[in-house]
Design a protein around this motif. Structure first.
Motif, PDB file in Angstrom:
ATOM      1  N   LEU A 107     -12.040  82.503 -19.799  1.00  0.00           N
ATOM      2  CA  LEU A 107     -12.938  82.357 -20.373  1.00  0.00           C
ATOM      3  C   LEU A 107     -12.673  82.521 -22.779  1.00  0.00           C
ATOM      4  O   LEU A 107     -13.225  82.299 -23.000  1.00  0.00           O
ATOM      5  N   ALA A 108     -11.787  83.370 -22.506  1.00  0.00           N
ATOM      6  CA  ALA A 108     -11.114  83.882 -24.104  1.00  0.00           C
ATOM      7  C   ALA A 108     -11.258  82.536 -24.723  1.00  0.00           C
ATOM      8  O   ALA A 108     -11.383  82.652 -26.554  1.00  0.00           O
ATOM      9  N   ALA A 109     -10.522  81.752 -24.280  1.00  0.00           N
ATOM     10  CA  ALA A 109     -10.155  80.476 -24.835  1.00  0.00           C
ATOM     11  C   ALA A 109     -10.816  79.739 -24.588  1.00  0.00           C
ATOM     12  O   ALA A 109     -11.379  78.579 -26.164  1.00  0.00           O
ATOM     13  N   GLU A 110     -12.102  80.241 -24.116  1.00  0.00           N
ATOM     14  CA  GLU A 110     -13.669  78.843 -24.883  1.00  0.00           C
ATOM     15  C   GLU A 110     -14.915  80.054 -25.419  1.00  0.00           C
ATOM     16  O   GLU A 110     -15.516  79.283 -26.330  1.00  0.00           O
ATOM     17  N   ALA A 111     -14.767  81.157 -25.278  1.00  0.00           N
ATOM     18  CA  ALA A 111     -15.195  81.554 -25.767  1.00  0.00           C
ATOM     19  C   ALA A 111     -14.843  82.731 -26.907  1.00  0.00           C
ATOM     20  O   ALA A 111     -15.906  83.453 -27.291  1.00  0.00           O
ATOM     21  N   ARG A 112     -13.465  82.524 -27.493  1.00  0.00           N
ATOM     22  CA  ARG A 112     -13.783  83.781 -28.770  1.00  0.00           C
ATOM     23  C   ARG A 112     -14.475  83.382 -29.749  1.00  0.00           C
ATOM     24  O   ARG A 112     -14.804  82.110 -30.301  1.00  0.00           O
ATOM     25  N   THR A 113     -14.236  84.565 -31.239  1.00  0.00           N
ATOM     26  CA  THR A 113     -14.857  84.220 -32.365  1.00  0.00           C
ATOM     27  C   THR A 113     -13.853  84.558 -33.028  1.00  0.00           C
ATOM     28  O   THR A 113     -12.539  85.069 -32.649  1.00  0.00           O
ATOM     29  N   GLY A 114     -14.254  84.417 -34.392  1.00  0.00           N
ATOM     30  CA  GLY A 114     -12.733  84.171 -35.185  1.00  0.00           C
ATOM     31  C   GLY A 114     -12.652  85.894 -35.793  1.00  0.00           C
ATOM     32  O   GLY A 114     -10.947  86.261 -35.493  1.00  0.00           O
ATOM     33  N   PRO A 115     -13.437  86.459 -35.906  1.00  0.00           N
ATOM     34  CA  PRO A 115     -12.543  87.837 -35.668  1.00  0.00           C
ATOM     35  C   PRO A 115     -12.435  88.525 -34.616  1.00  0.00           C
ATOM     36  O   PRO A 115     -11.150  89.555 -34.684  1.00  0.00           O
ATOM     37  N   GLN A 116     -12.389  87.729 -33.455  1.00  0.00           N
ATOM     38  CA  GLN A 116     -12.522  88.403 -32.369  1.00  0.00           C
ATOM     39  C   GLN A 116     -10.376  87.666 -32.495  1.00  0.00           C
ATOM     40  O   GLN A 116      -9.553  88.828 -31.642  1.00  0.00           O
ATOM     41  N   LEU A 117     -10.096  86.586 -32.896  1.00  0.00           N
ATOM     42  CA  LEU A 117      -9.123  85.909 -33.389  1.00  0.00           C
ATOM     43  C   LEU A 117      -7.984  87.030 -34.427  1.00  0.00           C
ATOM     44  O   LEU A 117      -6.755  87.166 -33.976  1.00  0.00           O
ATOM     45  N   GLU A 118      -8.611  87.890 -35.435  1.00  0.00           N
ATOM     46  CA  GLU A 118      -7.703  88.144 -35.961  1.00  0.00           C
ATOM     47  C   GLU A 118      -7.479  89.371 -35.142  1.00  0.00           C
ATOM     48  O   GLU A 118      -6.124  90.421 -35.886  1.00  0.00           O
TER      49      GLU A 118
ATOM     50  N   GLU B 235      -7.780  75.690 -25.654  1.00  0.00           N
ATOM     51  CA  GLU B 235      -7.204  75.909 -24.706  1.00  0.00           C
ATOM     52  C   GLU B 235      -7.126  76.085 -23.803  1.00  0.00           C
ATOM     53  O   GLU B 235      -6.307  76.838 -22.991  1.00  0.00           O
ATOM     54  N   ALA B 236      -7.625  76.309 -22.228  1.00  0.00           N
ATOM     55  CA  ALA B 236      -8.194  77.365 -21.881  1.00  0.00           C
ATOM     56  C   ALA B 236      -7.749  76.865 -20.697  1.00  0.00           C
ATOM     57  O   ALA B 236      -6.735  78.183 -20.157  1.00  0.00           O
ATOM     58  N   PRO B 237      -6.975  75.709 -20.128  1.00  0.00           N
ATOM     59  CA  PRO B 237      -6.389  75.629 -18.940  1.00  0.00           C
ATOM     60  C   PRO B 237      -4.554  76.040 -19.102  1.00  0.00           C
ATOM     61  O   PRO B 237      -3.757  76.721 -19.092  1.00  0.00           O
ATOM     62  N   LEU B 238      -4.635  76.397 -20.317  1.00  0.00           N
ATOM     63  CA  LEU B 238      -2.461  75.682 -20.855  1.00  0.00           C
ATOM     64  C   LEU B 238      -2.583  78.022 -21.316  1.00  0.00           C
ATOM     65  O   LEU B 238      -2.023  78.776 -20.955  1.00  0.00           O
ATOM     66  N   ALA B 239      -3.703  78.431 -21.535  1.00  0.00           N
ATOM     67  CA  ALA B 239      -4.395  80.017 -21.312  1.00  0.00           C
ATOM     68  C   ALA B 239      -4.105  80.125 -20.224  1.00  0.00           C
ATOM     69  O   ALA B 239      -3.657  81.566 -20.131  1.00  0.00           O
ATOM     70  N   LEU B 240      -4.646  80.169 -19.479  1.00  0.00           N
ATOM     71  CA  LEU B 240      -4.934  80.166 -17.565  1.00  0.00           C
ATOM     72  C   LEU B 240      -3.376  80.471 -17.792  1.00  0.00           C
ATOM     73  O   LEU B 240      -2.736  81.679 -16.940  1.00  0.00           O
ATOM     74  N   ASP B 241      -3.050  78.847 -17.687  1.00  0.00           N
ATOM     75  CA  ASP B 241      -1.590  79.508 -17.622  1.00  0.00           C
ATOM     76  C   ASP B 241      -0.046  79.996 -17.660  1.00  0.00           C
ATOM     77  O   ASP B 241       0.944  80.780 -17.042  1.00  0.00           O
ATOM     78  N   LEU B 242      -0.422  80.692 -18.728  1.00  0.00           N
ATOM     79  CA  LEU B 242       0.761  81.216 -19.312  1.00  0.00           C
ATOM     80  C   LEU B 242       0.365  82.361 -19.165  1.00  0.00           C
ATOM     81  O   LEU B 242       1.232  83.371 -19.186  1.00  0.00           O
TER      82      LEU B 242
END
Length: 250
Positions: free
Chosen positions: A108-119, A208-215
Motif C-alpha cells: 500500500l505504501a508503494a501505491e499511496a506514498r507522498t513526496g514528503p513521506q518519501l523524504e 512498484e507495489a509487488p516488488l515492495a511486498l516481496d522485499l
C-alpha cells in the motif's frame, strides 16, 4: 520469563531539575519500553512513576492510559499497569501475524506514498545507517522502528497502521538481539538489512507495489530467526510458516 524488577531510586539529573510535560513523559516511557529498560511484564507503580517524572498522579494516569491504548502496557482496574508481555502466546501471534501486516503495508505504501513521506523515509534510513555503523544496538533498533513506522504512515490505512504500531513494539524489543552481532555472519545480516531498506525505498519511490511486498517478506526472513533467539533457551512451540507460503495470503 522476565524477572527484571524496576527501581526508581536513581533519577536522571535532567528529570529531577524540572517538571516534565505529559508528552515528554509519554515519549520517555515509550523509549524505555522499546529499549527494554522497562522489561516486558514488569509492574508499573503509578505513584513511583509520578514522583520520578515530577508530575502529579492525574496526568501520570492519563499517560498510562495513552500507553495502554497504543499497546505499550496493559492496565486492569484491580491489578494496576504492567509493561506489555512477551509471553509465549504473544510471541506465537507475533510471528504468525507480522509478515502479513508488513507485506500489505509495504504494498500500500508503494501505491499511496507522498513526496514528503518519501523524504521522511530516507531520513529514517540515514539514522538507521548511522546507528548500525556506530554499533549502537539500541539506536539501531529504534531507528528501524521509525523506518517501518514511516512506511506505515505511507499506507494511509488506519486499520493496518494500528496493527503495525502494536507489532513494532514487540519487533523493536526483540531486535535488540539482532543488532548485537556475535559473529561475522550476523554482522553481514545487519548490513543486508540496510541494503534491503534501500531497496524498499527504491521500490516505494517507483510505485512498484509487488516488488515492495516481496522485499518486505525477504526483510522479515532475514531477521526472524535471530529475533526468535530472544525468547530462548526454550524454543517457541510453534511452526512458523515459511514466508513464501504467505505470499498468496496477503
Amino acid at each position: 520469563m522476565y524477572t527484571k524488577s524496576i527501581h526508581y531510586d536513581v533519577i536522571d539529573v535532567n528529570l529531577a531539575m524540572r517538571k516534565m510535560t505529559k508528552d515528554e513523559c509519554l515519549d520517555d516511557l515509550k523509549h524505555r519500553i522499546l529499549s527494554t529498560d522497562l522489561a516486558p511484564g514488569s509492574d508499573l507503580d503509578e505513584t513511583a512513576l509520578a514522583e520520578h517524572y515530577g508530575i502529579s498522579r492525574t496526568p501520570m494516569r492519563e499517560v498510562l492510559h495513552r500507553l495502554a491504548g497504543a499497546g505499550y502496557i496493559s492496565s486492569t482496574e484491580n491489578r494496576g499497569s504492567k509493561v506489555a508481555s512477551m509471553d509465549i502466546g504473544t510471541m506465537r501471534t507475533f510471528f504468525q501475524t507480522a509478515p502479513m501486516i508488513y507485506a500489505n503495508i509495504a504494498s500500500l505504501a508503494a501505491e499511496a506514498r507522498t513526496g514528503p513521506q518519501l523524504e521522511d523515509l530516507k531520513a529514517a534510513q540515514r539514522a538507521f545507517t548511522n546507528a548500525t555503523a556506530a554499533n549502537d544496538a539500541q539506536a539501531a533498533a529504534l531507528a528501524n522502528h521509525h523506518f517501518h513506522a514511516v512506511i506505515g504512515q505511507m499506507a494511509h490505512n488506519p486499520y493496518l497502521v494500528a496493527s503495525l504500531g502494536r507489532l513494532l513494539i514487540d519487533h523493536t524489543r526483540l531486535s535488540q538481539r539482532f543488532y548485537r552481532p556475535a559473529s561475522e555472519e550476523e554482522e553481514r545480516r545487519i548490513e543486508k538489512a540496510g541494503e534491503q531498506h534501500d531497496a524498499m525505498i527504491s521500490a516505494i519511490e517507483a510505485y512498484e507495489a509487488p516488488l515492495a511486498l516481496d522485499l518486505s517478506l525477504q526483510h522479515w526472513d532475514l531477521s526472524r530467526d535471530r529475533m526468535e533467539r530472544y525468547v530462548r533457551p526454550d524454543p517457541l512451540p510453534v511452526d512458523v510458516v515459511s514466508l513464501k507460503d504467505h505470499r498468496n495470503a496477503v
